[in-house]
Design a protein around this motif. Structure first.
Motif, PDB file in Angstrom:
ATOM      1  N   UNK A   1      40.844  29.604  65.902  1.00  0.00           N
ATOM      2  CA  UNK A   1      42.105  29.853  65.209  1.00  0.00           C
ATOM      3  C   UNK A   1      43.199  30.437  66.093  1.00  0.00           C
ATOM      4  N   UNK A   2      42.919  30.626  67.380  1.00  0.00           N
ATOM      5  CA  UNK A   2      43.999  31.039  68.288  1.00  0.00           C
ATOM      6  C   UNK A   2      43.700  30.512  69.687  1.00  0.00           C
ATOM      7  N   UNK A   3      44.671  30.732  70.589  1.00  0.00           N
ATOM      8  CA  UNK A   3      44.546  30.135  71.923  1.00  0.00           C
ATOM      9  C   UNK A   3      43.333  30.648  72.716  1.00  0.00           C
ATOM     10  N   UNK A   4      43.144  31.992  72.811  1.00  0.00           N
ATOM     11  CA  UNK A   4      42.004  32.454  73.622  1.00  0.00           C
ATOM     12  C   UNK A   4      40.665  31.919  73.125  1.00  0.00           C
ATOM     13  N   UNK A   5      40.463  31.940  71.795  1.00  0.00           N
ATOM     14  CA  UNK A   5      39.151  31.492  71.325  1.00  0.00           C
ATOM     15  C   UNK A   5      39.024  29.967  71.494  1.00  0.00           C
ATOM     16  N   UNK A   6      40.144  29.269  71.371  1.00  0.00           N
ATOM     17  CA  UNK A   6      40.095  27.815  71.572  1.00  0.00           C
ATOM     18  C   UNK A   6      39.681  27.480  73.003  1.00  0.00           C
ATOM     19  N   UNK A   7      40.287  28.175  73.980  1.00  0.00           N
ATOM     20  CA  UNK A   7      39.975  27.881  75.373  1.00  0.00           C
ATOM     21  C   UNK A   7      38.533  28.249  75.707  1.00  0.00           C
ATOM     22  N   UNK A   8      38.104  29.363  75.141  1.00  0.00           N
ATOM     23  CA  UNK A   8      36.729  29.789  75.398  1.00  0.00           C
ATOM     24  C   UNK A   8      35.741  28.750  74.868  1.00  0.00           C
ATOM     25  N   UNK A   9      35.996  28.330  73.633  1.00  0.00           N
ATOM     26  CA  UNK A   9      35.120  27.345  73.007  1.00  0.00           C
ATOM     27  C   UNK A   9      35.172  26.007  73.767  1.00  0.00           C
ATOM     28  N   UNK A  10      36.358  25.656  74.220  1.00  0.00           N
ATOM     29  CA  UNK A  10      36.516  24.400  74.944  1.00  0.00           C
ATOM     30  C   UNK A  10      35.691  24.393  76.221  1.00  0.00           C
ATOM     31  N   UNK A  11      35.781  25.532  76.970  1.00  0.00           N
ATOM     32  CA  UNK A  11      35.033  25.600  78.235  1.00  0.00           C
ATOM     33  C   UNK A  11      33.534  25.545  77.993  1.00  0.00           C
ATOM     34  N   UNK A  12      33.118  26.156  76.887  1.00  0.00           N
ATOM     35  CA  UNK A  12      31.687  26.238  76.625  1.00  0.00           C
ATOM     36  C   UNK A  12      31.146  24.898  76.113  1.00  0.00           C
ATOM     37  N   UNK A  13      31.844  24.283  75.214  1.00  0.00           N
ATOM     38  CA  UNK A  13      31.298  23.107  74.533  1.00  0.00           C
ATOM     39  C   UNK A  13      31.791  21.770  75.093  1.00  0.00           C
ATOM     40  N   UNK A  14      32.873  21.784  75.836  1.00  0.00           N
ATOM     41  CA  UNK A  14      33.461  20.583  76.419  1.00  0.00           C
ATOM     42  C   UNK A  14      33.591  19.417  75.444  1.00  0.00           C
ATOM     43  N   UNK A  15      34.294  19.596  74.358  1.00  0.00           N
ATOM     44  CA  UNK A  15      34.497  18.474  73.437  1.00  0.00           C
ATOM     45  C   UNK A  15      35.448  17.443  74.057  1.00  0.00           C
ATOM     46  N   UNK A  16      35.188  16.149  73.844  1.00  0.00           N
ATOM     47  CA  UNK A  16      36.074  15.124  74.409  1.00  0.00           C
ATOM     48  C   UNK A  16      37.448  15.116  73.736  1.00  0.00           C
ATOM     49  N   UNK A  17      37.475  15.523  72.456  1.00  0.00           N
ATOM     50  CA  UNK A  17      38.723  15.436  71.697  1.00  0.00           C
ATOM     51  C   UNK A  17      39.020  16.774  71.014  1.00  0.00           C
ATOM     52  N   UNK A  18      40.315  17.124  70.989  1.00  0.00           N
ATOM     53  CA  UNK A  18      40.751  18.376  70.364  1.00  0.00           C
ATOM     54  C   UNK A  18      41.920  18.062  69.440  1.00  0.00           C
ATOM     55  N   UNK A  19      41.930  18.631  68.234  1.00  0.00           N
ATOM     56  CA  UNK A  19      43.174  18.610  67.465  1.00  0.00           C
ATOM     57  C   UNK A  19      43.763  19.999  67.580  1.00  0.00           C
ATOM     58  N   UNK A  20      45.052  20.035  67.881  1.00  0.00           N
ATOM     59  CA  UNK A  20      45.666  21.320  68.204  1.00  0.00           C
ATOM     60  C   UNK A  20      46.926  21.548  67.373  1.00  0.00           C
ATOM     61  N   UNK A  21      46.860  22.547  66.507  1.00  0.00           N
ATOM     62  CA  UNK A  21      48.044  22.962  65.757  1.00  0.00           C
ATOM     63  C   UNK A  21      48.966  23.666  66.742  1.00  0.00           C
ATOM     64  N   UNK A  22      50.187  23.214  66.816  1.00  0.00           N
ATOM     65  CA  UNK A  22      51.082  23.818  67.816  1.00  0.00           C
ATOM     66  C   UNK A  22      51.508  25.237  67.436  1.00  0.00           C
TER      67      UNK A  22
END
Ligand SMILES: Nc1ncnc2c1ncn2[C@@H]1O[C@H](COP(=O)(O)OP(=O)(O)OP(=O)(O)O)[C@@H](O)[C@H]1O
Ligand SMILES: [Mg+2]
Length: 451
Positions: A33-54
């Motif tokens: 639900x925010x930028x830091x947790x999104x980046x952390x999760x992204x690095x850990x899980x490496x999803x190919x696709x992200x939907x991002x609320x600006x």
């Protein structure tokens, strides 16, 4: 099958829950639900696709956090597909996001069915790009110069070539035609201590039996009618090098005896000669037939088989080297496209499928020929199954139901018959085995015009 991962970055928890609920069937949905947790999760899980609320906190009304999250993700993995979600009437921001590397955009309120289509395409594209990257990586590996291949099967061959190259033991290379027997023999020679000596190849089945003996062992002057001068054979010219006996299964019986003698004593005798000549030659033999069969039938000497087959390299047929087929096809395409100065850059998806499923009875030689030809014939920048002469008769029916396919087929048949009889319906009907009225009826039903 494991579901692909999808990271949904959304600060509005009710929208987030809604999305998760709607997409959970197709994806493993991860929420942030925010930028830091999104980046952390992204690095850990490496999803190919992200939907991002600006619009992310702390200023959910602004877009700065969203843009920062976007660049954070792209820095981490440029291949990730980020679909940006903006508020209504925020086209500017959406376009800005695309300029900063987003894959697509979507404005709220989210239409789930539409989003599903966009997601599906994003995963498909990601997958295509990944395959392409892998292929490019694999094309860089060239362990034996012109010998291409990264499959475990061909790697095993490369390993045994490396191991046996430095010994002087005879080698038997077995494999279907076009699998690379001669290329393998040359590779062994090139990696051996004899590499500065000659590599002499002779095809035992291509030379008439009466000439073969003299070709191999040479003759003295006057040994037979027509032997005006003394002549050295291939054994002698191969001195301190390698003699490659191709199609050894076709070596006539009396020459099998002479070869066996050489393998035992490293000596040969010219035809009509009275002295034995010592030669230092390594024998590599090849056969595309089962020599054991020939041995059982008495066409190949057992004692010779056990001498020559001390070390056997078995070349796998191309259809068993699954991972290599596309690597080879791509490398050959690049080579021939360059050689012929043609701007053919790839294969259509249908061509890739055809290449993967075809069984390649002629192995590498066949794939070379088909691609060489396709590069010359191709009309567009991509090779089609038709260019490869691998078009499946079923292709045009793909994605059609039985009824539609049947109609298509009927239409083709009728058209062909009409063309053949220059539009004469009676004759076409006769050929098709139906009456004239029923042919008219069929044509009407199929929406065909008489001309
Ligand atoms: N691993 C490979 N990578 C690229 N090209 C290859 C490879 N193996 C073979 N080739 C090519 O395929 C063709 C056939 O190879 P080669 O003549 O060595 O096969 P062969 O088994 O001796 O065939 P045949 O039984 O028809 O004599 C050649 O043009 C060769 O350059
Ligand atoms: Mg050959």
């Amino acid at each position: 099958m494991e579901k692909p991962k999808l990271l949904v970055v959304e600060d509005n928890s009710s929208i987030a829950t809604q999305m998760k609920w709607a997409l959970a069937q197709d994806y493993e949905v991860l929420l942030a639900e925010n930028r830091p947790s999104a980046l952390e999760l992204f690095k850990k899980e490496r999803p190919p696709v992200v939907t991002l609320d600006l619009g992310l906190p702390p200023q959910s009304g602004g877009v700065e956090e969203g843009f920062l999250a976007l660049s954070g993700i792209k820095e981490n993995d440029p291949s990730a597909k980020v679909i940006v979600i903006t508020g209504q009437d925020q086209r500017e921001n959406a376009l800005e996001a695309i300029a900063r590397g987003a894959y697509d955009f979507f404005s709220k309120p989210i239409q789930i069915e539409e989003l599903k289509i966009v997601l599906h395409r994003a995963y498909y594209l990601f997958e295509l790009e990944r395959e392409h990257r892998e292929l490019q990586e694999r094309l860089k590996i060239k362990p034996f110069e012109e010998m291409i291949g990264t499959s475990p099967q061909i790697q095993a061959v490369f390993n045994s070539i490396r191991k046996m190259a430095t010994s002087d033991a005879p080698v038997l290379i077995a494999g279907e035609s076009g699998t690379g027997k001669e290329l393998t023999a040359r590779a062994i020679h090139r990696l051996s201590n004899r590499k500065d000596g000659p590599f002499i190849a002779i095809n035992c089945s291509a030379i008439p039996e009466t000439l073969l003996e003299s070709e191999l062992f040479g003759h003295e002057k006057g040994a037979f009618t027509g032997a005006h001068i003394q002549r050295k054979g291939r054994f002698e010219t191969a001195h301190e090098g390698t003699l490659f006996l191709d199609e050894i299964g076709d070596l006539p019986g009396h020459l099998q005896v002479k070869l066996l003698r050489f393998l035992q004593e490293q000596k040969i005798e010219r035809i009509g000669g009275r002295e034995e000549i010592s030669v230092d030659v390594r024998i590599i033999a090849a056969s595309n037939r089962d020599l054991k069969e020939a041995m059982k039938d008495g066409r190949f000497r057992e004692d010779l088989y056990y001498r020559i087959g001390v070390v056997v390299v078995l070349l796998p047929p191309l259809r068993e080297r699954e991972g290599d087929i596309l690597v080879l096809a791509t490398a050959l395409l690049q080579r021939y496209s360059l050689e012929n100065k043609r701007n053919v850059i790839g294969f259509t998806p249908q061509a890739i499928r055809a290449i993967k499923t075809y069984h390649w009875p002629g192995n590498i030689r066949e794939i070379e020929n088909r691609i060489k030809r396709a590069v010359i014939m191709a009309e567009g920048s991509k090779i089609t199954p038709h260019d490869l002469e691998l078009a499946s008769p079923f292709e045009k029916y793909e994605g059609k139901g039985l009824k539609e396919a049947r109609e298509e087929l009927e239409r083709d048949f009728i058209q062909k018959a009409l063309l053949k009889h220059k539009g004469n319906v009676s004759k076409a009907a006769e050929e098709l085995g139906v009456s004239r009225p029923s042919l008219y009826e069929m044509m009407e039903k199929l929406g065909m015009k008489k001309e």
